[in-house]
Design a protein around this motif. Structure first.
Motif, PDB file in Angstrom:
ATOM      1  N   LEU A 258       6.852  -2.814  -5.804  1.00  0.00           N
ATOM      2  CA  LEU A 258       7.510  -2.035  -6.855  1.00  0.00           C
ATOM      3  C   LEU A 258       6.905  -2.335  -8.228  1.00  0.00           C
ATOM      4  CD1 LEU A 258      11.265  -2.255  -5.816  1.00  0.00           C
ATOM      5  CD2 LEU A 258       9.736  -0.284  -5.632  1.00  0.00           C
ATOM      6  N   LEU A 259       6.483  -3.576  -8.430  1.00  0.00           N
ATOM      7  CA  LEU A 259       5.822  -3.913  -9.689  1.00  0.00           C
ATOM      8  C   LEU A 259       4.507  -3.162  -9.818  1.00  0.00           C
ATOM      9  CD1 LEU A 259       5.727  -5.526 -12.284  1.00  0.00           C
ATOM     10  CD2 LEU A 259       4.793  -7.464 -10.988  1.00  0.00           C
ATOM     11  N   VAL A 260       3.770  -3.053  -8.717  1.00  0.00           N
ATOM     12  CA  VAL A 260       2.541  -2.257  -8.731  1.00  0.00           C
ATOM     13  C   VAL A 260       2.857  -0.806  -9.076  1.00  0.00           C
ATOM     14  CG1 VAL A 260       0.631  -1.368  -7.322  1.00  0.00           C
ATOM     15  CG2 VAL A 260       1.355  -3.754  -7.094  1.00  0.00           C
ATOM     16  N   ALA A 261       3.896  -0.259  -8.451  1.00  0.00           N
ATOM     17  CA  ALA A 261       4.289   1.120  -8.731  1.00  0.00           C
ATOM     18  C   ALA A 261       4.724   1.284 -10.176  1.00  0.00           C
ATOM     19  CB  ALA A 261       5.429   1.535  -7.795  1.00  0.00           C
ATOM     20  N   ALA A 262       5.311   0.243 -10.756  1.00  0.00           N
ATOM     21  CA  ALA A 262       5.805   0.330 -12.129  1.00  0.00           C
ATOM     22  C   ALA A 262       4.675   0.406 -13.145  1.00  0.00           C
ATOM     23  CB  ALA A 262       6.693  -0.880 -12.431  1.00  0.00           C
ATOM     24  N   ILE A 263       3.583  -0.314 -12.889  1.00  0.00           N
ATOM     25  CA  ILE A 263       2.519  -0.391 -13.891  1.00  0.00           C
ATOM     26  C   ILE A 263       1.369   0.575 -13.619  1.00  0.00           C
ATOM     27  CG2 ILE A 263       3.061  -2.795 -14.361  1.00  0.00           C
ATOM     28  CD1 ILE A 263       0.636  -3.609 -12.707  1.00  0.00           C
TER      29      ILE A 263
ATOM     30  N   ASN B  56       0.813  -1.221   0.000  1.00  0.00           N
ATOM     31  CA  ASN B  56       0.000   0.000   0.000  1.00  0.00           C
ATOM     32  C   ASN B  56       0.846   1.272   0.000  1.00  0.00           C
ATOM     33  OD1 ASN B  56      -2.340  -1.527   0.005  1.00  0.00           O
ATOM     34  ND2 ASN B  56      -2.609  -1.423   2.213  1.00  0.00           N
ATOM     35  N   LEU B  57       1.674   1.447   1.009  1.00  0.00           N
ATOM     36  CA  LEU B  57       2.364   2.722   1.172  1.00  0.00           C
ATOM     37  C   LEU B  57       3.441   2.955   0.121  1.00  0.00           C
ATOM     38  CD1 LEU B  57       2.687   2.842   5.074  1.00  0.00           C
ATOM     39  CD2 LEU B  57       0.997   3.956   3.618  1.00  0.00           C
ATOM     40  N   THR B  58       4.313   1.973  -0.088  1.00  0.00           N
ATOM     41  CA  THR B  58       5.433   2.165  -1.013  1.00  0.00           C
ATOM     42  C   THR B  58       4.982   2.410  -2.450  1.00  0.00           C
ATOM     43  OG1 THR B  58       6.925   0.869   0.386  1.00  0.00           O
ATOM     44  CG2 THR B  58       7.548   1.134  -1.927  1.00  0.00           C
ATOM     45  N   PRO B  59       4.124   1.559  -3.042  1.00  0.00           N
ATOM     46  CA  PRO B  59       3.719   1.822  -4.428  1.00  0.00           C
ATOM     47  C   PRO B  59       2.923   3.111  -4.588  1.00  0.00           C
ATOM     48  CG  PRO B  59       2.485  -0.028  -3.510  1.00  0.00           C
ATOM     49  CD  PRO B  59       3.579   0.277  -2.546  1.00  0.00           C
ATOM     50  N   THR B  60       2.094   3.462  -3.606  1.00  0.00           N
ATOM     51  CA  THR B  60       1.328   4.705  -3.711  1.00  0.00           C
ATOM     52  C   THR B  60       2.250   5.912  -3.696  1.00  0.00           C
ATOM     53  OG1 THR B  60      -0.599   3.703  -2.620  1.00  0.00           O
ATOM     54  CG2 THR B  60      -0.461   6.108  -2.613  1.00  0.00           C
ATOM     55  N   THR B  61       3.275   5.871  -2.853  1.00  0.00           N
ATOM     56  CA  THR B  61       4.224   6.983  -2.778  1.00  0.00           C
ATOM     57  C   THR B  61       4.975   7.148  -4.085  1.00  0.00           C
ATOM     58  OG1 THR B  61       4.509   6.702  -0.396  1.00  0.00           O
ATOM     59  CG2 THR B  61       6.238   7.886  -1.566  1.00  0.00           C
ATOM     60  N   LEU B  62       5.501   6.058  -4.627  1.00  0.00           N
ATOM     61  CA  LEU B  62       6.296   6.141  -5.851  1.00  0.00           C
ATOM     62  C   LEU B  62       5.442   6.529  -7.056  1.00  0.00           C
ATOM     63  CD1 LEU B  62       8.636   3.056  -5.362  1.00  0.00           C
ATOM     64  CD2 LEU B  62       9.264   5.476  -5.276  1.00  0.00           C
TER      65      LEU B  62
ATOM     66  N   GLY C 128      -5.494   1.439  -5.443  1.00  0.00           N
ATOM     67  CA  GLY C 128      -6.534   0.445  -5.723  1.00  0.00           C
ATOM     68  C   GLY C 128      -5.955  -0.949  -5.919  1.00  0.00           C
ATOM     69  N   ILE C 129      -4.889  -1.043  -6.720  1.00  0.00           N
ATOM     70  CA  ILE C 129      -4.263  -2.351  -6.944  1.00  0.00           C
ATOM     71  C   ILE C 129      -3.665  -2.878  -5.646  1.00  0.00           C
ATOM     72  CG2 ILE C 129      -2.430  -3.575  -8.165  1.00  0.00           C
ATOM     73  CD1 ILE C 129      -2.755  -1.580 -10.454  1.00  0.00           C
ATOM     74  N   GLY C 130      -2.988  -1.996  -4.920  1.00  0.00           N
ATOM     75  CA  GLY C 130      -2.350  -2.412  -3.671  1.00  0.00           C
ATOM     76  C   GLY C 130      -3.351  -2.908  -2.650  1.00  0.00           C
ATOM     77  N   VAL C 131      -4.467  -2.202  -2.511  1.00  0.00           N
ATOM     78  CA  VAL C 131      -5.496  -2.615  -1.546  1.00  0.00           C
ATOM     79  C   VAL C 131      -6.078  -3.969  -1.941  1.00  0.00           C
ATOM     80  CG1 VAL C 131      -7.806  -2.081  -0.683  1.00  0.00           C
ATOM     81  CG2 VAL C 131      -6.066  -0.292  -0.767  1.00  0.00           C
TER      82      VAL C 131
ATOM     83  N   LEU D 153      13.290   2.352  -0.714  1.00  0.00           N
ATOM     84  CA  LEU D 153      13.492   0.963  -0.306  1.00  0.00           C
ATOM     85  C   LEU D 153      14.242   0.887   1.021  1.00  0.00           C
ATOM     86  CD1 LEU D 153      14.348  -0.764  -3.704  1.00  0.00           C
ATOM     87  CD2 LEU D 153      12.248  -0.952  -2.380  1.00  0.00           C
ATOM     88  N   ALA D 154      15.230   1.766   1.193  1.00  0.00           N
ATOM     89  CA  ALA D 154      15.985   1.777   2.455  1.00  0.00           C
ATOM     90  C   ALA D 154      15.077   2.129   3.627  1.00  0.00           C
ATOM     91  CB  ALA D 154      17.139   2.767   2.356  1.00  0.00           C
ATOM     92  N   ILE D 155      14.220   3.115   3.430  1.00  0.00           N
ATOM     93  CA  ILE D 155      13.288   3.516   4.487  1.00  0.00           C
ATOM     94  C   ILE D 155      12.297   2.388   4.788  1.00  0.00           C
ATOM     95  CG2 ILE D 155      11.378   5.082   5.034  1.00  0.00           C
ATOM     96  CD1 ILE D 155      12.921   7.217   3.411  1.00  0.00           C
ATOM     97  N   SER D 156      11.767   1.781   3.725  1.00  0.00           N
ATOM     98  CA  SER D 156      10.788   0.711   3.913  1.00  0.00           C
ATOM     99  C   SER D 156      11.390  -0.462   4.669  1.00  0.00           C
ATOM    100  CB  SER D 156      10.263   0.237   2.547  1.00  0.00           C
ATOM    101  OG  SER D 156       9.556   1.276   1.894  1.00  0.00           O
ATOM    102  N   PHE D 157      12.597  -0.859   4.292  1.00  0.00           N
ATOM    103  CA  PHE D 157      13.236  -1.979   4.976  1.00  0.00           C
ATOM    104  C   PHE D 157      13.556  -1.617   6.425  1.00  0.00           C
ATOM    105  CE2 PHE D 157      16.712  -4.864   6.111  1.00  0.00           C
ATOM    106  CZ  PHE D 157      16.158  -6.079   5.731  1.00  0.00           C
TER     107      PHE D 157
END
Length: 241
Positions: free
Chosen positions: A150-155, A68-74, A164-167, A101-105
């Protein structure tokens, strides 16, 4: 401090300014452990079901962060033209991705430490008994889920679509991954499906290591496969503008 380090620190400050993100990532998993600690009162009980509560909290927080958070942000950065503008400066968009990615990890590690400490010190949930297995399961769970995010963020063409995709992936993962309900109480076909989902494989691997056994090779292989396939697909499809 390097440019990437400065950017990572700036992105972290922006993240922490959003109370909802902090609550979802760290406070929610800890709150879940507290609630189920009060209800279950484990007190060192080694019943296998007790491994469900802390691992469920970890998996829930990790899935929220990765799906949710990472793909929406990117996707939001791309939609607003931030990545395109940064491509004309020495601070190129790839460094934004690295910083995220560093922050997320880092947040995932912080949440895991808090869940383990609060659960053990506050309610005597047992500690992960197979440390090597736990570290492998956690690391591969992070890489697999972040690769999918990241794949969600890419597409996704926009932050709204990414959300929407992430949820959708998030709730499907909870159902099939043994997070909503322990795998012991799920129909066998749902458990089998969950074995081949990133969250399900991570959840079962964490539970196995918590109870003192090495995670099943199948689950680790599934996590590794998601990391490689989704990661390569995200790298190939990702667009900065």
């Amino acid at each position: 401090m390097s440019g990437t380090g400065t950017l990572t620190l700036t992105e972290l400050k922006l993240f922490l300014r959003d109370p909802a993100s902090t609550i979802v990532t760290i406070a929610l998993p800890v709150a879940i452990v507290v609630v189920f600690g009060v209800i279950a009162q484990p007190n060192g009980n080694k019943d296998p079901i007790m491994t469900y509560f802390p691992t469920m909290a970890l998996a829930l927080g990790l899935a929220q962060l990765a799906l949710n958070l990472t793909p929406t942000t990117l996707a939001g950065y791309r939609e607003k033209g931030i990545l395109r503008r940064m491509s004309t400066t020495p601070m190129n968009p790839a460094k934004v991705l690295t910083a995220q990615l560093a922050i997320s990890f880092g947040l995932a590690v912080a949440a895991a430490v808090m869940v383990v400490l609060v659960g053990h010190l506050g309610f005597q949930f047992t500690l992960p008994a197979h440390i090597g297995g736990f570290l492998a399961a956690f690391a591969l769970g992070c890489t697999a889920l972040f690769s999918v995010g990241l794949l969600v963020a890419a597409i996704a063409p926009s932050a709204r679509v990414a959300t929407g995709i992430g949820v959708g992936l998030f709730f499907a993962s909870l159902v099939f991954g043994g997070v909503f309900m322990p795998a012991e109480n799920l129909p066998p076909f749902l458990v089998r499906i969950g074995d081949f989902t990133p969250l399900g494989a991570a959840m079962q691997s964490l539970r196995a290591s918590w109870s003192g056994t090495m995670p099943e090779p199948l689950h680790l292989a599934v996590l590794g496969a998601y990391t490689i396939v989704a990661g390569l697909a995200a790298a190939r499809l990702f667009r900065w503008e």
